[in-house]
Design an enzyme around this catalytic site. Sequence first.
Site, PDB file in Angstrom:
ATOM      1  N   ARG A 161      19.283  17.495   1.470  1.00 47.97           N
ATOM      2  CA  ARG A 161      20.694  18.412   2.408  1.00 47.97           C
ATOM      3  C   ARG A 161      20.062  18.985   3.667  1.00 47.97           C
ATOM      4  O   ARG A 161      19.826  19.920   4.202  1.00 47.97           O
ATOM      5  CB  ARG A 161      21.065  19.646   1.690  1.00 47.97           C
ATOM      6  CG  ARG A 161      21.571  19.381   0.209  1.00 47.97           C
ATOM      7  CD  ARG A 161      23.043  18.087   0.580  1.00 47.97           C
ATOM      8  NE  ARG A 161      23.698  17.641  -0.852  1.00 47.97           N
ATOM      9  CZ  ARG A 161      22.761  17.106  -1.773  1.00 47.97           C
ATOM     10  NH1 ARG A 161      22.235  15.745  -1.532  1.00 47.97           N
ATOM     11  NH2 ARG A 161      24.176  16.505  -2.699  1.00 47.97           N
ATOM     12  N   SER A 240      30.453  23.186  -1.888  1.00 45.69           N
ATOM     13  CA  SER A 240      29.028  23.248  -2.685  1.00 45.69           C
ATOM     14  C   SER A 240      28.396  24.647  -2.106  1.00 45.69           C
ATOM     15  O   SER A 240      28.281  24.354  -1.070  1.00 45.69           O
ATOM     16  CB  SER A 240      27.744  22.914  -3.679  1.00 45.69           C
ATOM     17  OG  SER A 240      28.892  22.141  -4.348  1.00 45.69           O
ATOM     18  N   GLU A 344      24.569  26.492   2.083  1.00 50.12           N
ATOM     19  CA  GLU A 344      24.066  25.680   2.044  1.00 50.12           C
ATOM     20  C   GLU A 344      24.957  24.862   3.538  1.00 50.12           C
ATOM     21  O   GLU A 344      24.509  24.481   5.006  1.00 50.12           O
ATOM     22  CB  GLU A 344      24.962  23.724   1.923  1.00 50.12           C
ATOM     23  CG  GLU A 344      24.695  22.686   1.937  1.00 50.12           C
ATOM     24  CD  GLU A 344      25.396  21.778   0.172  1.00 50.12           C
ATOM     25  OE1 GLU A 344      25.944  21.058   1.290  1.00 50.12           O
ATOM     26  OE2 GLU A 344      25.132  21.923  -0.633  1.00 50.12           O
TER      27      GLU A 344
END
Length: 352
Positions: A161, A240, A344
């Site tokens: 990520r 998420s 995130e």
Amino acid sequence: MNGPSFVSDLAPLTTFRLGGPAGRLVTATTDDEVIATVREADAEGTPLLVIGGGSNLVISDKGFEGTALRIATEGFDLAGTRLELAAGENWSDAVARTVSAGLAGIECLAGIPGSAGATPIQNVGAYGQEVSSVITEVVAYDRRAGEVVTLPNADCGFSYRHSRFKADPDRHVVLRVRFGLEDAGGLSAPIRYAETARTLGVEPGERVAAAQARETVLKLRAGKGMVLDPEDHDTWSAGSFFTNPVLGPDEHAAFLARAAERLGPDVAPPAYPAGEGRVKVSAAWLIDKAGFTKGYGTGPARISGKHTLALTNRGSATTEDLLALAREVRDGVRGAFGVTLVNEPVTVGVSL
């Protein structure tokens, strides 16, 4: 002294439907328009916010005192197994088109909201696939050099990520992304994710029809509220909200001790190898076991009723409502297990 002249609401441009107004909003439909807007902002010293699909943004209720650049460029160029996408292309639609063409490599990334230009920034991944495994080059405007550059995969700094674009967000504006896909005769890439394999009735590592893999992922995502639906507040989210923590050996041992103390010695928290002796643990598991179950909350921002990793706007939330919930979850998990969750989505004008 007068404040900034706000003229454009940013909330409708984000999947959270949150955020205040911008001083100026520019929608660019060509690479040249993108570059011209960026150059103008940089020359004037004006703060710049680049928006694609808005699926990974948490914008302050006060808005953004600068130029918001919405990238709406179009371009889907497929030649054999080589694909080039303009940054503004809808990602989920592009995945569907590659599957229709019989190509494999991104079929398990179906249903992820947002634009193609955002995928290398986050190194978008789900259900056993990451874009870093198929991106060959990223074409971007380098604000520091004042020119368009082409960065090969090896220069993109991809990790879980993360990428060089996320590490240094003010340097590059992604214009185009190039991919190398696979022609497996209409079959998918090997299925890597256990849940997907289980749902498909195959063993991990096997292939299925690429269209079947895509449809299965879409159903799994929809069941978790991870496919955008304007009528379903469980999808008014950024997907998420927290990344899965990656722990070193000592950190993991300490976590296991805390988990055993809290839940009993027979509980085995899910863990996945993350290289170099590190272990990735499940953020969703941590949140649930810390007491933040599906649907948690009584205010206008709540945990999704379908998935503990998604924080949602029930329709009347503010960014501060969302952040209060995020902080409560983060602090609760840290108190329970000694692990600090990291958001995130990109925050603009706010932070956890």
